[in-house]
Design an enzyme around this catalytic site. Sequence first.
Site, short mmCIF file in Angstrom:
data_model
loop_
_atom_site.label_atom_id
_atom_site.label_comp_id
_atom_site.label_asym_id
_atom_site.label_seq_id
_atom_site.Cartn_x
_atom_site.Cartn_y
_atom_site.Cartn_z
N GLY A 1 0.84 -1.19 0.00
CA GLY A 1 0.00 0.00 0.00
C GLY A 1 0.87 1.24 0.00
O GLY A 1 2.05 1.19 -0.32
N CYS A 2 0.29 2.34 0.38
CA CYS A 2 1.00 3.62 0.40
C CYS A 2 2.32 3.49 1.15
O CYS A 2 2.36 3.00 2.27
CB CYS A 2 0.12 4.68 1.06
SG CYS A 2 0.90 6.28 1.20
#
Length: 164
Positions: free
Chosen positions: A12-13
């Site tokens: 993810g981020c």
Amino acid sequence: MENIKKAYIAGGCFWGMEELFRVRPGIVDTEVGYIGGENQNPTYRNHPGHAEGIEISYDATQTSFEEILDYFFRIHNPTTVDRQGNDIGSSYRSAIFYQNEEELEIAKKVIKIVNDSNKWEGEVATTLEPFSPFWAAEPEHQDYLQKHPNGYTCHFERFDSSFI
């Protein structure tokens, strides 16, 4: 310096992953960037196929690749495909970029342990991808949550105990 190794993961981020890993025992440096994609010199605005990843430099006398993966599976949801929190797309996939057969086997072993634990409601969807060039993200993305303590993250410790 001979005991310093690198691990490459995406979950993810990259901001939240970096922030949590930076303080783990044995971690000597973190850098966010792009990995596993189609173009050279990717940027935040142009990184087709690349995951938002993190390069973790660690002291192998203090921690191991297996322990890094154990923590990785505790701080993001590895059962979602191309998604973490509000972030959707292949840039936000869960992936382990293995550098050799030993790392591949460790990754498979840890994934089996995570699946067998039944702590997650689904099966691990983390992809195992051969290492490809890691491109450091722009300076404004490095140490982002240090610079912006109230910035966005969807990463947190979901389980108090480890899988391994």
